[in-house]
Structure formats: structure tokens, C-alpha cells
Motif scaffolding. Structure first.
Motif, PDB file in Angstrom:
ATOM      1  N   LYS A  49      -3.828  -5.982   3.758  1.00 54.33           N
ATOM      2  CA  LYS A  49      -4.989  -5.601   2.960  1.00 54.33           C
ATOM      3  C   LYS A  49      -6.194  -5.371   3.867  1.00 54.33           C
ATOM      4  O   LYS A  49      -6.904  -4.378   3.731  1.00 54.33           O
ATOM      5  CB  LYS A  49      -5.283  -6.728   1.973  1.00 54.33           C
ATOM      6  N   GLN A  50      -6.369  -6.303   4.785  1.00 50.15           N
ATOM      7  CA  GLN A  50      -7.478  -6.166   5.729  1.00 50.15           C
ATOM      8  C   GLN A  50      -7.379  -4.867   6.501  1.00 50.15           C
ATOM      9  O   GLN A  50      -8.345  -4.121   6.637  1.00 50.15           O
ATOM     10  CB  GLN A  50      -7.439  -7.312   6.727  1.00 50.15           C
ATOM     11  N   LYS A  77      -9.604   2.249   5.547  1.00 49.86           N
ATOM     12  CA  LYS A  77     -10.326   3.017   4.541  1.00 49.86           C
ATOM     13  C   LYS A  77     -11.809   3.117   4.907  1.00 49.86           C
ATOM     14  O   LYS A  77     -12.418   4.181   4.814  1.00 49.86           O
ATOM     15  CB  LYS A  77     -10.169   2.370   3.165  1.00 49.86           C
ATOM     16  N   GLN A 125       0.825  -1.211   0.000  1.00 49.61           N
ATOM     17  CA  GLN A 125       0.000   0.000   0.000  1.00 49.61           C
ATOM     18  C   GLN A 125       0.859   1.261   0.000  1.00 49.61           C
ATOM     19  O   GLN A 125       0.494   2.264   0.589  1.00 49.61           O
ATOM     20  CB  GLN A 125      -0.948   0.037   1.211  1.00 49.61           C
ATOM     21  N   ARG A 127      -4.892  -2.207  -4.689  1.00 49.41           N
ATOM     22  CA  ARG A 127      -6.064  -2.557  -5.484  1.00 49.41           C
ATOM     23  C   ARG A 127      -6.277  -1.598  -6.654  1.00 49.41           C
ATOM     24  O   ARG A 127      -6.554  -2.031  -7.770  1.00 49.41           O
ATOM     25  CB  ARG A 127      -7.305  -2.642  -4.604  1.00 49.41           C
ATOM     26  N   GLU A 138      -8.010  -1.945   4.289  1.00 48.53           N
ATOM     27  CA  GLU A 138      -9.428  -1.764   3.969  1.00 48.53           C
ATOM     28  C   GLU A 138     -10.214  -1.310   5.183  1.00 48.53           C
ATOM     29  O   GLU A 138     -11.121  -0.477   5.079  1.00 48.53           O
ATOM     30  CB  GLU A 138     -10.003  -3.056   3.394  1.00 48.53           C
TER      31      GLU A 138
END
Ligand code: SF4
Ligand code: SF4
Ligand code: SF4
Ligand code: SF4
Lengths: 198, 966
Positions: B453-454, B460, A48, A58, B457
Motif C-alpha cells: 500500500k505504501q 501514485k 493492487q 482503496r 501510494e
């Protein structure tokens, strides 16, 4: 004549039956195809860091599915490019140096006595890997840190270091053997060993 | 004892055993080394957590590190001494890396800590015994060092059919288990019995290779002697029969499915070393601090088995076994098949170290160079796990990890059988190890990536939620805004508190604001009172303005509050507070009236006997009282702002009246003072001043009366305004100021023109002959008049004022304004034309001959008259002195060019004014009849109105006269 009609009739019947079975199977065992973006996203390292020019992994995965080059991810490096190339069935190209170079895995470390507790790094960290409160000492949860570098810039007192994660006995991996050496291909059992005059 | 059936497994090899060397000598007991190095990670799973600090002294068997989570173990001091360091040291690991170690410097005493054996293990619950074993630091001593209590717990997943004790010891060179069985047969059997008690398996089988006849014999004897149910299974020597899965297959014929554990098929395996360690801990209370290790190899002069303390450096053992440094070519931890090369002899013995192989060059030659796979298939035949090694090699070489996994790469036990048989000297195991670790690394980084990623997210989502919340709040605020701004409009200058979303907050804020507003109001009222007492008229005006503003604020806030506080609190402030307040208001009004009457009486007496000091004092005190009462009244009036609209209008009037009253009273006081002074100096104007006083007094009285019945005063304000308008009307003042400015500008213009004429060389006579000097004088006169007006407008009468005349009719004023504007426009036009003529080069005479100068003069004259009219209430003296000229001018003006329409409207206006005045007089006379007690006041009014009427009539006459002239 009758046999011909009979044969045709049986074939028609069979085709109807199998058609029905196939149609049912199509509905019953329908598998939601893994969208390509998810597959690409799964390959990307999820650092990220935004070095690819997108706000996260993503978005880059989406961009790749829309035709962007696959060599913009420095943290993923060549391995990721190879994996993407395999997935998308395209040529594996070298990493685009404009987006940065592949570095060893690093984590952020805060020099804790110098931290003034401004919370700027917390706001910058994309994975909430920094712990702290206003006017309190901050620290990085090393296990959660992706080494994205984003917290280094905002720190007003420059007390965040990116430290390379050394190999420990637990993370050590076996090297790949050298493979077939050049010399071993030229072995002639009866030949003189060494002292070869060129 | 029973003899178990023996099965067989696929593959396997028969390398040279080389076991005899180390069995020549009896079990050795090396001396204490200079330091013991105890790595915190001697087992699979999390490293232990140290319990000691550097410098701590420890006893033999004392716990120095505890488990760190479920899959972890305890660590104990192998001897007494002091902790000299907790630092990174080289450890026994194929990577040759360092790890955190506790370093103990032995004191040589070897003093045991208090041992607490678990004799009653049979009475203890299984869990307690397992916990005890964990605390004793028991781990699997055969292979990877899997914490024993975890393995035993896992064994209870399924009912156990077989409990297998691994005594096969298949790897060449190693004889540690053989020696252990020989030396500690009883301990081994007792340990097995304890474990059997814990796991309760159907069969207990000791698997042992047939190359250990001494050990087999010892075991057989003991088992027979103890009439134990333990079975002894002697298996043929074949590498790697000691592999867990291979031994299981050998003894039970069952194959552990790929990716599963023995426990999944009801089988448990334990190493003989572990069984002895369990015995030692339960029966002796000794933690795991030592183990049997084989020291062997051609480089050692005295190869043997030793019982060695954990942490003993390999170098110390090499010394003990008399190593020949020149012969030592390769130091290997473990056997020649599965061991790994040590880079340094400084690494310590750990719980899993079963052999140190100090090999000479001849014994373990450097591997031959790798060559291409010839697909001979020998590896496949040798593989005990029934894999396809050459296939795995391809996948590994091309990094096709997924395919390798599909070919059961993880079932490979890394036995090295395939490498051993490979004619191409391919280091197959190294390839597999590399592939395995690559896959593991990828899995781990995948887990980490998923986690990242978790978290990304989640963050976010959190940020989005925050943003949405903010937006919602903003919208709510926006919605709340219109209703608020409605309130704002009512309270034009008010600073209304920001409206928060919840109503209760809103009301709270409003209440607070109201409180603040009220306190401000009080302060202002106090100041006002003080000002009134101190007779600072300007201050009074300003303060009054502030007070009324503040009142409005509070009123609007209260209105808002009433709106926001819904039905729940309907009887709140406004309604509840109104009643008492209005009561007070009444009282205050009565007070004012009473004091006013008293004051009047006293003042009358004073008139009769002007020298009476007492009376004067009384007047003063009454006046003070009056002002106070009025202030109270105004305060109360302020506190009833929620009154309905018509009332509010009246209260505005009331306010004005109050202000007037205050001013009038101040005037009274001043005049009184003047009177006093005049009396003192026996001035001739005493009478005049007295009259003034009377008038002022009357005015004050009137105002007070008006205050008493505000509604009636509000209904007929025009009657009185003519008397007070001069003093009060801010509008009028403004107008006058504008007039003044215009007049001044006119003078300037005239002066300029005169200067111009002079410049043009005209002599004095000529200039005089021109209209300008005349104009200048006129303008100056006008200015003087206006200035005087302005002065009179200021409340203090500088000169004896005769009652003013002109009607203060608003309509008339408007009309006059229009007239003024027209006249001004006329002047402008005339001036423009004149300048135009001048520009056209016409000389003065010509210009003069044209009608324009005349017209200009006329227009200017008219303007002057109009303006004078507007300021008709100026003192008569000035008006009189100014009158002759305007009259003449008027006559002239109207005779020539004044627009007739203008004059006609003027006439009309004056007529109306006269008629109104007459009507007023009639009304007043009627009232006089009906209310004789107010006679004085009414009479006064009648007089004033009459004066007005007269003025209007005079003007009318003038106008008609001028009209006639045209
Ligand atoms: S701690 Fe710093 S380097 Fe680590 S993930 Fe957060 S922002 Fe990136
Ligand atoms: S940005 Fe730097 S100073 Fe601010 S909290 Fe983070 S580490 Fe501390
Ligand atoms: S190392 Fe693996 S592949 Fe080779 S023989 Fe042993 S188990 Fe089979
Ligand atoms: S033994 Fe060696 S050469 Fe033979 S098939 Fe296996 S890898 Fe190839």
C-alpha cells in the motif's frame, strides 16, 4: 416538604455536575472513529491488481462502502470475503468468478536473458517492484511483488512468468487437525471394532 | 556451595520418564558418515550465507557459511573433506520440507584447521568475546537455536539478578544433558564462568531435576572443589520444569509476564550444552561442530548418548545404535512430548537436535480419534502456563484468532501437557500451533500489504507530482506564448524558436536563431551579388525578396532578444551595434555615389567616342563596383533593422530604389551590348539605340541619386514611379495579367458567338453585319496591346520605347478600377439580357433590334478604353494603332448609353491628373533653377511630366468631346 425540595435540589445539582463531567469527557477523550473505508481497505490484500474493476484496493474499498458486492477480490479470496462480511455484518458470499479465481500466491519472475530492457513492466507495476533501466536487464524484487499480474501483459517479449511461491520451511504453517472424525462419534466401547457390515 | 530455594509452578504432569535406557551405555562416538548435510538455517533467524563452492575442500572447523544479518549464525565444517553439493535436502523440520544445505564428503582424515582459542577472554572486551562466540557458531542448544551472542546482548537490557543454567532436562527419554554434565563437568563449569563474566549476574544457578543423581553429584563435587559461587538447585521432577519460564518460576518465584522475555525481569537462561560449547570455543578454539544427542527408543538395540558431528544423517545414527527396522514404527526428533515425527531418516542432526526417538508401535501408539471436549477442565489443571486450553480450543476451531490471542495463546509453550491429560484425545497443541501460524501468517501478510500500500501510494504520489509538474510547465509555456506571438506578428513568416520557460534559455535560443538568420542572410546576399553580376534579373528579384524577408526575421528576433534580455544587458547588440553599422552604411552610400559619378563621366565619354574599347571596359568595371557597393549598402541596411519605424519605411523605399537601380543598370548594360552589336554591323538604328542607352543610363543615374538621398526620394516617389512603374510594380503586373485574361476571355466569347451565329445558319454577310466580328477584332487588338504592355513591363525593352504617358496616380488607378468594374457589370447585364431574349425565343433580328446588343457593345468598348487607360504607359505605337477604334467606339458609346456620371468622373480625374502634372512641372522647374548641377536629370523629369500632362489633356479632350456628343 422541605426534604422533598432538598432532594430535588440535590438531584438537580448532581445531574448538572455529571452532565458537565460527561460533556467534558466527550470533548477530552474524543476518538476519531476509524472511517469504514479505512477498515475495509485494511482487510483487502493490497495486491493492487485491479481485478475487482477498480484502479487499486482503496477505490474498491470505497466502492464497497458505497454498496458494491464484497466478493470481487480474487487475491483476497474467501478469507477476505469472510472478514468483510464480519466487518460489515452481511452474509459471506462465494467469490464472484467474473473477476477471476483465487490462486495460490505468486510472484513475477523475469527471464533475465530475454529481457530487452524496454521498461514497460516498470511502468505497469503498481508497487514499483521491478528494478531496471532502459536497455538494461530488469528484475523483480520478489519481496515487494504482490503477484498482481499486471506486468505480464505489457512485456513485448513475454519474458515474465508468474511463479507460484512455494512453501519453504520458513513459511510453512501447521495444518488444522482433522477435527472430530465421523467414526469417533460412533464409538461404543463395547462394540466390535471394524468389520461393520452395511 | 549454596543451596537455592525452590519454588513451584502451576500445573505440570508426570509422564513415564524412560530415561534409563539411554544411560546404559557410555557415551558413544559414531564413525564418520558417508556425507554430512549441513542446513544453512539451523537456527532462528536468517539463514547463513555459504562461503564455499561445490568442489572446495574444507578442513575440520573451517567456516563454510557466515551470518546473514543480525539474527543469524556461522557454520563450520564438522570434518575435513570436500563440498560435494550445495542443494536442497530434507531437513529436520515438522513440515518435512527441504532447504538449502551444504553437503560435505568427508575425506576420513578429520584434519583440524588452525585453531585460535581466545585464552585472554578476560582481557578482551565483552563485545569482542560476543563477536568471537558468534563466529564460533554458538547457538542455544536446548530449544529453538537462538544465536547465543544475541541472547547475551539482550541480557544487558536490565541488570541481571539471576543467571540460570538449565540442566533440568524434563522431557522423557532424553538424557543428553545428563550425559553431558557427567562427561564434561569441568568444561560446563568453566563455560558457566565465562558466561557469568560476560553477563555479571548477581546469582548463578544451575537448575537440575532430581532424577539425575550422578550428574548432581559430579557438579556438587566440582563446585565445592572450585569454591565457585555457582548455586545448584535441584528441582523435583515434573514435566515441564525445563521450560524456560517454568524453570525461572521454580528457581526465583518470578513469573515472566505475558509477551515478555526473561531478560525483561533481569533473568538469563542458558542450556548446559551451550555453556560447554562456549567453553570449547574459548579455551580450545573449537567451533560448534558436534553435540550430544540421545539415541533411544524400543526400536534401537543399543540406545545410548552419542557425541555426534552436526550434519550426520539420522539413518547413520540408527545404524550405529543398531536399530531394528521391523520394530521401528515412528521416528521422532526430540522427545515424545515436544518432538515431531520425521518422515525420513535422511535428515541430518542439527545444532538443536537433542534426541532421536525410534519408537515401536507399542511405545508411541497412534493417537486415538479425537472426540468432543467434555469440559472436564483437566487441561486447565495441567497447563504450566496457566492458560485455559479448552477455551483456546474453541477459538482455534472457529478460527477466532483474535479472541485466542486475547486469551494469551502466544504464552502457550506447546508443552503438550494438556493434550497428554485430555480424556477426549484432543490434539490440543496441534490446534494451537495451527492458530499460531495462521496468526503469524496474517501478520506477515498484513505487513506486506501495508508495504504494498505504501509503495502503491508513493508511486501514485510520484505520478501525480509528475503530472502536476507537466501541467505547470504547460501553463508556463502557455503564459509565455502570448508575448511570443506578439513577436511572431512582427516577423510574419519568421519561424521563431519555441520559448522555453527560463529567460536565459530564451535569450540563448534567440541568439542562436539570430546567428542562423544572419548567416542565411549573408548567403542570400552573396547569391544576390552574384545574380547582380550575372544580370539574372528574375533571380535578383526573387533573391531581393528573400533577403528582405530574412532581414525582417533577424530584425524581429533581435527585437525579441532586446525584450527578453532585460536591464541586465541593456547595451547589448542593438544599441551597441547600431552606431558602427550606421557609420558603415554612410560609407557604403558614399561609395555608391562616387562610383555612380565616375560611371556617368565615363559613359559620357563613351557617348562622345563610342568606339573606345577602354572606356567600355571602364564602364563595365565601374558598374561592377557599383553593384558591389550597392550590395554592401543593402547588407548594411539589413543589419540596421532595429531602426525606428519611419526609418524602416524609408529603408523599404530604399530597397525598392536599389532594386530599380540594379535593374536599370542591367538594362544599361544590355543596351550597351546592343549598341556594340549595332556598331559592328553598321546598323542604321545605332542612333536609336544610343538614345536608348542614354535614357537607361539616365534612369540608373536617377535611381542612384535617389539612393543617395533616400528621404527626399521617399518624399516624392510619384515623380519617378511613372518612369519605372512599368518595370517594377508587381501590382501593376498582376493587374495587367488579369486584364490579359479578361481580354482573352472576351476574344473567346466573341469567337463563340460567331460560331453560334454560324451554327444558326446565318451566312457570312449576316455574321459580318452583326457586331461580333467587330468585337472580336477589338478584343484581339486589346489583347495584343496588353501583351505588349506585359512585355514592356519586363525590364528588357524589346522595342524603342517612347516615354509613357498616363499618370500613375494611385487615386486615379483606384477610380479606374471602379470604372472598370462598373463597365464589366454593364457588360454582364447586357449579356444576361441578350441570353434572356434568346431564351424567350426571340429571333436574332428582334434581339438586334432591342437596345441590348448595342448596350453590350458600348459597355465592352468602354471597358476596353478604360483598360487601355490603365495601361496608358504602353508604347505609343500600339496605343496609336489601337486608338482610332476606341475613339470611334467611344464616340459611339458615349453618344448612346454610357452612364453620364462615369464620364464626368473620368473628366474630373483627367483634369486632376493634368493639374498634378502641371504642378510637378512647376516644381521641377523651380528645382532646376535652384540646383543647376542636376539640370540634366531635372530636365528629363520635366519632359516626362510634360508628356504625362499632355496625355492627360488629350484624354480630357476626348472625354469632354464624348460628353458633348451626348
Ligand atoms: S512485479 Fe508484476 S506481478 Fe509483481 S507486483 Fe509488479 S506488476 Fe504485479
Ligand atoms: S517488459 Fe519485458 S522486456 Fe520490457 S523491461 Fe520488462 S521484462 Fe524486460
Ligand atoms: S500446550 Fe499450551 S495450553 Fe497445553 S498445557 Fe502446554 S502450555 Fe498449556
Ligand atoms: S482436557 Fe480435554 S476434554 Fe477436558 S476440558 Fe480440556 S480439552 Fe476439554
Amino acid at each position: 416538604m422541605l426534604t422533598v425540595l432538598l432532594a430535588i435540589g440535590i438531584l438537580v445539582l448532581l445531574s448538572l455536575i455529571f452532565g458537565a463531567i460527561l460533556g467534558y469527557a466527550n470533548v477530552r477523550f474524543h476518538v476519531e472513529g476509524d472511517p469504514i473505508v479505512d477498515q475495509i481497505d485494511a482487510i483487502l490484500p493490497q495486491t493492487q491488481c485491479g481485478q475487482c474493476g477498480h484502479p487499486g484496493c482503496r477505490p474498491y474499498a470505497e466502492a464497497i462502502s458505497n454498496g458494491e458486492a464484497i466478493n470481487h477480490c480474487p487475491p483476497g479470496g474467501q478469507a477476505t470475503i469472510q472478514a468483510l462480511a464480519d466487518l460489515l455484518d452481511v452474509e459471506a458470499i462465494p467469490l464472484d468468478g467474473d473477476h477471476g479465481t483465487e490462486t495460490a500466491k505468486r510472484v513475477a519472475v523475469i527471464r533475465e536473458d530475454e529481457c530487452i530492457g524496454c521498461t514497460k513492466c516498470i511502468q505497469a507495476c503498481p508497487v514499483d517492484a521491478i528494478l531496471g533501466a532502459a536497455k538494461q536487464m530488469h528484475t523483480v524484487i520478489a519481496d515487494e511483488c504482490t503477484g498482481c499480474d499486471l506486468c505480464v501483459e505489457p512485456c513485448p517479449v513475454d519474458c515474465i512468468d508468474m511463479v507460484e511461491v512455494g512453501v519453504t520451511a520458513k513459511t510453512w504453517t501447521w495444518n488444522k487437525p482433522q477435527g472430530i472424525a465421523e467414526t469417533s462419534l460412533n464409538i461404543i466401547a463395547t462394540d466390535r471394532q471394524a468389520e461393520v457390515v452395511h | 556451595m549454596q543451596t537455592a530455594t525452590i519454588f513451584s509452578f502451576h500445573g505440570g504432569i508426570h509422564p513415564p520418564e524412560n530415561k534409563a535406557q539411554s544411560l546404559q551405555l557410555p557415551l558413544g562416538k559414531p564413525s564418520l558418515p558417508r556425507e554430512l548435510i549441513l542446513p544453512l538455517g539451523q537456527h532462528i533467524g536468517q539463514s547463513s550465507r555459504p562461503l564455499v563452492k561445490v568442489g572446495d575442500s574444507v578442513l575440520k572447523g573451517e567456516t563454510i557459511a557466515i551470518n546473514n544479518g543480525f539474527l543469524s549464525s556461522f557454520l563450520h565444517a564438522p570434518t575435513s573433506g570436500t563440498v560435494s553439493a550445495i542443494e536442497e535436502r530434507l531437513i529436520a523440520h515438522p513440515s518435512g520440507l527441504s532447504d538449502l544445505c551444504i553437503v560435505i564428503k568427508p575425506d576420513g582424515q578429520d584434519t583440524w584447521t588452525t585453531l585460535a582459542p581466545l585464552y585472554d577472554w578476560q582481557e578482551n572486551s565483552r563485545t569482542d568475546v560476543l563477536a568471537y562466540l558468534s563466529e564460533m557458531g554458538i547457538v542455544g542448544m536446548g530449544g529453538a537455536g537462538f544465536p547465543t551472542q544475541v541472547k547475551l546482548q539482550g541480557a544487558h537490557k536490565n541488570p541481571l539478578t539471576h543467571f540460570i543454567i538449565n540442566a533440568a532436562e524434563c522431557e522423557p527419554y532424553i538424557t543428553a544433558d545428563d550425559m553431558l554434565i557427567r562427561e564434561k563437568t569441568l568444561e560446563l563449569v568453566l563455560g558457566i564462568e565465562i558466561l557469568q563474566h560476560l553477563v555479571e549476574a548477581d546469582n548463578v544457578v544451575i537448575g537440575i531435576e532430581d532424577n539425575k543423581p550422578t550428574a548432581i553429584a559430579a557438579l556438587k563435587a566440582l563446585i565445592t572443589q572450585r569454591k565457585s559461587k555457582i548455586q545448584l538447585a535441584v528441582v523435583p521432577t515434573k514435566y515441564p520444569s525445563g521450560g524456560e519460564k517454568q524453570l525461572i518460576q521454580l528457581l526465583t518465584g518470578k513469573e515472566v509476564p505475558s509477551g515478555q522475555y526473561p531478560a525483561d525481569i533481569g533473568i538469563l537462561c542458558q542450556n548446559v550444552g551451550t555453556c560447554v560449547a562456549v567453553h570449547d570455543s574459548i579455551y580450545l578454539g573449537k567451533p560448534l561442530i558436534s553435540r550430544f544427542t540421545t539415541l533411544t527408543g524400543d526400536a534401537l538395540n543399543a540406545p545410548q548418548n552419542v557425541e555426534v558431528l552436526l550434519g550426520t544423517p539420522v539413518a547413520h545414527l540408527l545404524d550405529y545404535a543398531d536399530s531394528a527396522a521391523d520394530k521401528l514404527h515412528r521416528l521422532v526428533m526430540g522427545g515424545p512430548m515436544m518432538g515431531y515425527t520425521l518422515d525420513s531418516a535422511a535428515v541430518p542432526i542439527v545444532k538443536t537436535s537433542n534426541c532421536i526417538l525410534a519408537a515401536s508401535k507399542k511405545e508411541l501408539p497412534a493417537p486415538a480419534p479425537e472426540q468432543a471436549c467434555i469440559r472436564c477442565g483437566m487441561c486447565e489443571q495441567a497447563c504450566p502456563a496457566s492458560l485455559l486450553p479448552q477455551q483456546l480450543l474453541w477459538f482455534s476451531k472457529s478460527q477466532e484468532h483474535e479472541k485466542a490471542e486475547h486469551h494469551n495463546l502466544f504464552d502457550c509453550i506447546e508443552c503438550g501437557a494438556c493434550s497428554y491429560v485430555c480424556p477426549s484425545s484432543i490434539p490440543l497443541v496441534q490446534y494451537y500451533r495451527h492458530s499460531k501460524s495462521s496468526i503469524r501468517e496474517a501478520r506477515e501478510s498484513n505487513v506486506k500489504a501495508d508495504l504494498a500500500k505504501q509503495r502503491f501510494e508513493a508511486r501514485k504520489a510520484r505520478q501525480d507530482a509528475e503530472a502536476a509538474e507537466k501541467e505547470a510547465k504547460r501553463l508556463a509555456r502557455q503564459k509565455a506564448a502570448p508575448s511570443k506571438s506578439a513577436g511572431d506578428k512582427k516577423a510574419a513568416p519568421a519561424k521563431v524558436a519555441p520559448t522555453a520557460a527560463p529567460i536565459s534559455d530564451d535569450t540563448k535560443k534567440l541568439k542562436v536563431d539570430i546567428a542562423i538568420g544572419k548567416s542565411k542572410l549573408k548567403k542570400l546576399q552573396k547569391q544576390l551579388l552574384e545574380a547582380q553580376e550575372a544580370e539574372h534579373v528574375e533571380d535578383i528579384n526573387a533573391l531581393q525578396l528573400h533577403v528582405s524577408e530574412q532581414e525582417k526575421n533577424v530584425a524581429s528576433l533581435e527585437e525579441q532578444l532586446a525584450k527578453t534580455a532585460p536591464a541586465a544587458t541593456p547595451a547589448q547588440a542593438p544599441a551597441a551595434a547600431k552606431a558602427p553599422v550606421s557609420d558603415e552604411l554612410k560609407k557604403a552610400k558614399i561609395d555608391v555615389a562616387l562610383i555612380g559619378v565616375k560611371l556617368k563621366k565615363v559613359q559620357k565619354q563613351l557617348e562622345a567616342t563610342p568606339d573606345d574599347q577602354e572606356l567600355k571596359d571602364k564602364v563595365a568595371s565601374f558598374e561592377a563596383d557599383l553593384s558591389k557597393a550597392q550590395a554592401a549598402l543593402s547588407a548594411l541596411g539589413a543589419s540596421t533593422p532595429a531602426a525606428a519605424a519611419p526609418k524602416a519605411a524609408i529603408s523599404d523605399d530604399l530597397k525598392k530604389l536599389k532594386i530599380d537601380a540594379a535593374i536599370a543598370k542591367a538594362a544599361v548594360k544590355k543596351v550597351e551590348k546592343a549598341l556594340k552589336k549595332a556598331e559592328e554591323i553598321q546598323a542604321p538604328e545605332i542612333d536609336a539605340i544610343r538614345q536608348q542607352l542614354q535614357e537607361a543610363q539616365k534612369r540608373a543615374d536617377d535611381l542612384e541619386k535617389a539612393l543617395l538621398n533616400p528621404v527626399s526620394t521617399a518624399a516624392q516617389p510619384t515623380a519617378k514611379t511613372n518612369e519605372t512603374a512599368t518595370n517594377l510594380d508587381a501590382d501593376a503586373a498582376k493587374k495587367r495579367k488579369i486584364d490579359l485574361a479578361i481580354a482573352k476571355a472576351g476574344i473567346k466569347k466573341a469567337e463563340k458567338n460567331i460560331a453560334l451565329l454560324k451554327e444558326q445558319g446565318k451566312d457570312e454577310a449576316e455574321i459580318k453585319a452583326s457586331e461580333w466580328p467587330q468585337k472580336l477584332i477589338e478584343a484581339q487588338n486589346k489583347l495584343a496591346a496588353l501583351e505588349k504592355e506585359q512585355e514592356t513591363a519586363a525590364p528588357i525593352t524589346t522595342a524603342p520605347t517612347v516615354s509613357p504617358a498616363a499618370p500613375a496616380d494611385a487615386d486615379a488607378a483606384k477610380k479606374r478600377k471602379i470604372d472598370l468594374a462598373i463597365a464589366k457589370a454593364g457588360i454582364k447585364k447586357a449579356e444576361k439580357n441578350i441570353t434572356l431574349l434568346k431564351e424567350q425565343g426571340k429571333d436574332e433580328a428582334e434581339i438586334k433590334a432591342s437596345e441590348w446588343p448595342q448596350k453590350l457593345a458600348d459597355a465592352q468598348d468602354k471597358l476596353a478604353t478604360l483598360e487601355k487607360e490603365q495601361g496608358a504607359n504602353s508604347d505609343t505605337a500600339t496605343v496609336k494603332s489601337a486608338k482610332p477604334e476606341p475613339k470611334q467606339v467611344e464616340a459611339k458609346a458615349e453618344s448612346i448609353a454610357t452612364p453620364e456620371a462615369d464620364v464626368a468622373t473620368q473628366v474630373k480625374k483627367q483634369k486632376i491628373a493634368a493639374a498634378m502634372a502641371k504642378a510637378q512641372i512647376n516644381k521641377l522647374t523651380k528645382r532646376l533653377e535652384s540646383a543647376p548641377e542636376d539640370a540634366e536629370y531635372i530636365q528629363q523629369e520635366i519632359e516626362a511630366t510634360r508628356q504625362k500632362q499632355q496625355d492627360a489633356e488629350a484624354l480630357l479632350a476626348q472625354l469632354t468631346h464624348s460628353q458633348d456628343n451626348t
